[in-house]
Structures are given as C-alpha cells and as structure tokens.
Design an enzyme around this catalytic site. Structure first.
Site, mmCIF file in Angstrom:
data_model
loop_
_atom_site.group_PDB
_atom_site.id
_atom_site.type_symbol
_atom_site.label_atom_id
_atom_site.label_comp_id
_atom_site.label_asym_id
_atom_site.label_seq_id
_atom_site.Cartn_x
_atom_site.Cartn_y
_atom_site.Cartn_z
ATOM 1 N N PHE A 22 0.860 -1.195 0.000
ATOM 2 C CA PHE A 22 0.000 0.000 0.000
ATOM 3 C C PHE A 22 0.894 1.243 0.000
ATOM 4 O O PHE A 22 1.908 1.295 0.698
ATOM 5 C CB PHE A 22 -0.881 -0.018 1.256
ATOM 6 C CG PHE A 22 -2.162 0.750 1.118
ATOM 7 C CD1 PHE A 22 -3.361 0.090 0.916
ATOM 8 C CD2 PHE A 22 -2.177 2.134 1.208
ATOM 9 C CE1 PHE A 22 -4.553 0.787 0.797
ATOM 10 C CE2 PHE A 22 -3.359 2.833 1.094
ATOM 11 C CZ PHE A 22 -4.550 2.163 0.888
ATOM 12 N N ALA A 56 0.071 -1.769 5.849
ATOM 13 C CA ALA A 56 0.731 -1.598 7.141
ATOM 14 C C ALA A 56 0.022 -2.396 8.233
ATOM 15 O O ALA A 56 0.651 -2.847 9.193
ATOM 16 C CB ALA A 56 0.769 -0.125 7.517
ATOM 17 N N ILE A 82 -1.026 7.356 5.461
ATOM 18 C CA ILE A 82 -1.195 8.784 5.190
ATOM 19 C C ILE A 82 -2.600 9.209 5.600
ATOM 20 O O ILE A 82 -3.597 8.703 5.065
ATOM 21 C CB ILE A 82 -0.926 9.073 3.697
ATOM 22 C CG1 ILE A 82 0.517 8.658 3.376
ATOM 23 C CG2 ILE A 82 -1.147 10.548 3.371
ATOM 24 C CD1 ILE A 82 0.837 8.589 1.900
ATOM 25 N N HIS A 88 -9.526 5.643 8.189
ATOM 26 C CA HIS A 88 -9.244 4.831 9.375
ATOM 27 C C HIS A 88 -7.741 4.849 9.701
ATOM 28 O O HIS A 88 -7.175 3.886 10.189
ATOM 29 C CB HIS A 88 -9.778 3.408 9.210
ATOM 30 C CG HIS A 88 -9.311 2.684 7.987
ATOM 31 N ND1 HIS A 88 -9.467 3.184 6.709
ATOM 32 C CD2 HIS A 88 -8.685 1.491 7.833
ATOM 33 C CE1 HIS A 88 -8.964 2.328 5.838
ATOM 34 N NE2 HIS A 88 -8.472 1.302 6.497
ATOM 35 N N PHE A 113 11.325 -0.129 13.207
ATOM 36 C CA PHE A 113 10.037 0.420 12.776
ATOM 37 C C PHE A 113 10.275 1.504 11.737
ATOM 38 O O PHE A 113 10.735 2.602 12.060
ATOM 39 C CB PHE A 113 9.329 0.987 14.011
ATOM 40 C CG PHE A 113 7.962 1.529 13.764
ATOM 41 C CD1 PHE A 113 6.888 0.670 13.560
ATOM 42 C CD2 PHE A 113 7.726 2.886 13.750
ATOM 43 C CE1 PHE A 113 5.609 1.157 13.346
ATOM 44 C CE2 PHE A 113 6.444 3.393 13.530
ATOM 45 C CZ PHE A 113 5.391 2.523 13.332
ATOM 46 N N ARG A 127 9.950 12.360 3.583
ATOM 47 C CA ARG A 127 10.648 11.438 4.492
ATOM 48 C C ARG A 127 11.054 10.140 3.787
ATOM 49 O O ARG A 127 11.501 9.198 4.422
ATOM 50 C CB ARG A 127 9.745 11.124 5.688
ATOM 51 C CG ARG A 127 9.537 12.323 6.603
ATOM 52 C CD ARG A 127 8.301 12.171 7.470
ATOM 53 N NE ARG A 127 8.093 13.299 8.366
ATOM 54 C CZ ARG A 127 7.635 14.498 7.999
ATOM 55 N NH1 ARG A 127 7.335 14.742 6.739
ATOM 56 N NH2 ARG A 127 7.471 15.459 8.882
HETATM 57 N N1 INI Z 1 -2.432 0.515 4.436
HETATM 58 C C1 INI Z 1 -1.286 1.233 4.457
HETATM 59 O O1 INI Z 1 -0.197 0.653 4.528
HETATM 60 N N2 INI Z 1 -1.319 2.575 4.401
HETATM 61 C C2 INI Z 1 -2.504 3.279 4.307
HETATM 62 O O2 INI Z 1 -2.454 4.527 4.265
HETATM 63 C C3 INI Z 1 -3.713 2.537 4.251
HETATM 64 N N3 INI Z 1 -4.968 3.204 4.099
HETATM 65 O O3 INI Z 1 -4.991 4.312 3.568
HETATM 66 O O4 INI Z 1 -6.026 2.664 4.396
HETATM 67 C C4 INI Z 1 -3.652 1.137 4.345
HETATM 68 N N4 INI Z 1 -4.797 0.405 4.334
HETATM 69 C C5 INI Z 1 -4.782 -1.014 4.085
HETATM 70 C C6 INI Z 1 -4.553 -1.813 5.354
HETATM 71 O O5 INI Z 1 -3.206 -1.725 5.775
HETATM 72 C C7 INI Z 1 -4.865 -3.292 5.101
HETATM 73 O O6 INI Z 1 -4.000 -3.790 4.114
HETATM 74 C C8 INI Z 1 -6.316 -3.525 4.675
HETATM 75 O O7 INI Z 1 -7.207 -2.955 5.610
HETATM 76 C C9 INI Z 1 -6.621 -5.050 4.550
HETATM 77 O O8 INI Z 1 -6.473 -5.722 5.810
#
Ligand code: INI
Length: 160
Positions: A22, A56, A82, A88, A113, A127
């Site tokens: 992501f 994440a 972000i 969420h 981390f 960053r």
């Molecule tokens: N995952 C991220 O790594 N960064 C984000 O900003 C993000 N947003 O925007 O929602 C994000 N969502 C996905 C989340 O990490 C899961 O992969 C998803 O909910 C499936 O479990």
C-alpha cells in the site's frame, strides 16, 4: 564507565525487510533507502530477503512469521500510512505500531520500525528520500545497531 553499544556494521548479518505494498510510491524508496544503509554499512545484498504484504495493518503478523521462520538477525518493517487519504488512519497506524512493538518485545531478533505516519503524501515523500531524509535508511541503521547490540550483550564476558 563501562559502555556497551551496537556497531554500525552490517557485515555478517542477515536481514529481512518486510514491506507493505500500500502506498508503494512511498514504500519503494523506503526499501531503496534500507538497502542503501545496509550496503554502506558493509552488508551484502545477498543477505537481505524482501517480504511483501498488503498494507501496514498486516505488517505485525508478517514480521512475526518472518521471526518464527528464523535465519535472520534483524527485521526492518516498512510502510506508509497517510492521514489525508485514510479515514481509518488511526486504526491502521496504531495497530501497525502496537503490533510491531509487541513482536519486538517477544523476540530476541532485532526489529525496527520504518512506518511513516503523515498527514499528507507530500510529507511522506519528504521522508522517503526527498527533503527530510529517508525513514527506510534510518530504520535499517537502527536494525543494524540493535542486532550488534544484542550480540555484544549476549557475548560471553572476557576474563580480566
Ligand atoms: N495501508 C497502508 O499501509 N497505508 C494506508 O495509508 C492505508 N490506508 O490508507 O487505508 C492502508 N490500508 C490497508 C490496510 O493496511 C490493510 O491492508 C487492509 O485494511 C486489509 O487488511
């Protein structure tokens, strides 16, 4: 005064980089930064395994799987959450931070981390190798220091 520190040498260390897909635009430069830090610290590219996961939120579980699999001295968790694009945000960022901290607290393997949590994409880019350094580079250095610190603290004491 006795001082014990971890050297910034990646020589002889095995690494896993666990990276979220992501926000790949941000996370890919973080991976590049981490590899740069390992290489510049004397590490070998062949000693690095890259493990990718969806986002994440999944990082803690995958970090734990990598630790359980064995064969590494340090795990570097990389991602970008972000706020602007994430209703969420607090859940994803919070669970990633808590989960990675919990994985670290439950293993002797060095875990660092490298998850950016920012309000905007611009701040994240800054960053990730632009104006404000590279969080992946910093996280890799922390992992190198920690893995060596663990070695220093667990090495048998020399007789005086
Ligand atoms: N995952 C991220 O790594 N960064 C984000 O900003 C993000 N947003 O925007 O929602 C994000 N969502 C996905 C989340 O990490 C899961 O992969 C998803 O909910 C499936 O479990």
């Amino acid at each position: 005064m006795p001082t014990i520190e971890g050297a910034l040498s990646a020589s002889g260390l095995q690494f896993a980089i666990v990276a979220a897909r992501f926000n790949g635009l941000i996370v890919e430069p973080l991976i590049t930064g981490a590899l740069d830090a390992i290489g510049r610290s004397g590490g070998d590219a062949a000693a690095v395994t890259i493990v990718r996961c969806p986002g994440a939120w999944e990082l803690p579980q995958v970090v734990r799987w990598v630790v359980d699999r064995g064969g590494v001295d340090a795990v570097i968790a990389l991602g970008a959450v972000i706020r602007g694009a994430t209703p969420h945000f607090d859940y994803v960022a919070g669970e990633a931070a808590k989960g990675i901290a919990s994985a670290a607290a439950n293993t002797d393997i060095a875990i660092s981390f490298g998850v950016l949590t920012t309000d905007t994409i611009e701040q994240a880019l800054e960053r990730a190798g632009c104006k404000s350094g590279n969080k992946g580079f910093d996280a890799a250095l922390a992992a190198i220091e920690l893995a060596n610190l663990r070695r220093a603290l667990t090495a048998p004491k020399k007789k005086k």
